[in-house]
Scaffold this motif. Structure first.
Motif, PDB file in Angstrom:
ATOM      1  N   GLY A  80       0.812  -1.216   0.000  1.00 53.90           N
ATOM      2  CA  GLY A  80       0.000   0.000   0.000  1.00 53.90           C
ATOM      3  C   GLY A  80       0.844   1.263   0.000  1.00 53.90           C
ATOM      4  N   SER A  81       2.086   1.158   0.415  1.00 55.54           N
ATOM      5  CA  SER A  81       2.983   2.314   0.425  1.00 55.54           C
ATOM      6  C   SER A  81       3.329   2.765  -0.994  1.00 55.54           C
ATOM      7  N   LEU A  82       3.119   1.893  -1.956  1.00 62.34           N
ATOM      8  CA  LEU A  82       3.403   2.253  -3.344  1.00 62.34           C
ATOM      9  C   LEU A  82       2.502   3.382  -3.835  1.00 62.34           C
ATOM     10  N   VAL A  88       3.899  10.874  -5.266  1.00 58.24           N
ATOM     11  CA  VAL A  88       5.089  11.727  -5.324  1.00 58.24           C
ATOM     12  C   VAL A  88       5.645  11.758  -6.745  1.00 58.24           C
ATOM     13  N   SER A  89       5.676  10.613  -7.409  1.00 58.44           N
ATOM     14  CA  SER A  89       6.172  10.555  -8.787  1.00 58.44           C
ATOM     15  C   SER A  89       5.317  11.405  -9.716  1.00 58.44           C
ATOM     16  N   VAL A  92       6.227  15.029  -9.231  1.00 48.52           N
ATOM     17  CA  VAL A  92       7.495  15.353  -9.889  1.00 48.52           C
ATOM     18  C   VAL A  92       7.256  15.552 -11.389  1.00 48.52           C
ATOM     19  N   ALA A  93       6.477  14.675 -11.998  1.00 50.21           N
ATOM     20  CA  ALA A  93       6.151  14.815 -13.423  1.00 50.21           C
ATOM     21  C   ALA A  93       5.369  16.106 -13.660  1.00 50.21           C
ATOM     22  N   TYR A  94       4.459  16.438 -12.759  1.00 45.98           N
ATOM     23  CA  TYR A  94       3.668  17.673 -12.852  1.00 45.98           C
ATOM     24  C   TYR A  94       4.582  18.893 -12.868  1.00 45.98           C
ATOM     25  N   VAL A  95       5.507  18.946 -11.927  1.00 46.99           N
ATOM     26  CA  VAL A  95       6.426  20.084 -11.843  1.00 46.99           C
ATOM     27  C   VAL A  95       7.313  20.152 -13.092  1.00 46.99           C
TER      28      VAL A  95
END
Length: 153
Positions: A80-82, A88-89, A92-95
């Motif tokens: 579930g931590s995935l 978060v990934s 990062v792609a958004y930014v």
């Protein structure tokens, strides 16, 4: 998740690693803010806010480290931590995309991915809410506040 299905608590080593990650993020924010120019209390610079956030992160990370031996402070990483890694990934792609193609398309896609795939919402709700978020952000930041952010329209 019901309380009975919670993963077992993380051990002291995992707690220390989590605290170290928070401290490293804080130090990175502080370093970046100083490169922007933090300014002074009477004339804040563009790095003032990141500097404040970086200092808070370092203090909180050190506070976490002092409590690393206490059991039950954090949960062990599980499958579930995935979801957190995916969230978060996607940020990062958004930014990475926002400066190139504007905020409208990346904001829609980020909201849609979070709602549909991470939040398991319906297609209809995910699409309509994502569109609403883009319209609201555009109206607020571009229309009302005249913020200079990259945008298509």
């Amino acid at each position: 998740m019901p309380v009975d299905d919670r993963p077992p608590p993380a051990g002291p080593a995992a707690n220390l690693i989590a605290a170290a990650v928070v401290v490293v993020l804080g130090v990175t924010a502080i370093t970046g803010s100083l490169a922007f120019g933090a300014g002074s209390p009477s004339q804040p610079g563009p790095g003032t806010w990141p500097l404040i956030i970086g200092v808070v992160l370092v203090v909180l990370g050190l506070a976490l480290a002092t409590q690393a031996r206490q059991p039950g402070q954090a949960e062990r990483f599980t499958r579930g931590s995935l979801l957190v890694v995916a969230a978060v990934s996607s940020m990062v792609a958004y930014v990475a995309c926002i400066a190139t193609i504007g905020f409208e398309i990346p904001t829609f896609l980020l909201a849609f991915v979070w709602l549909k795939f991470l939040g398991k919402e319906s297609w209809r709700l995910s699409i309509l809410t994502s569109l609403g978020i883009v319209v609201a952000f555009y109206a607020l930041f571009v229309g009302a506040l005249d913020v200079t952010i990259p945008h298509l329209f």
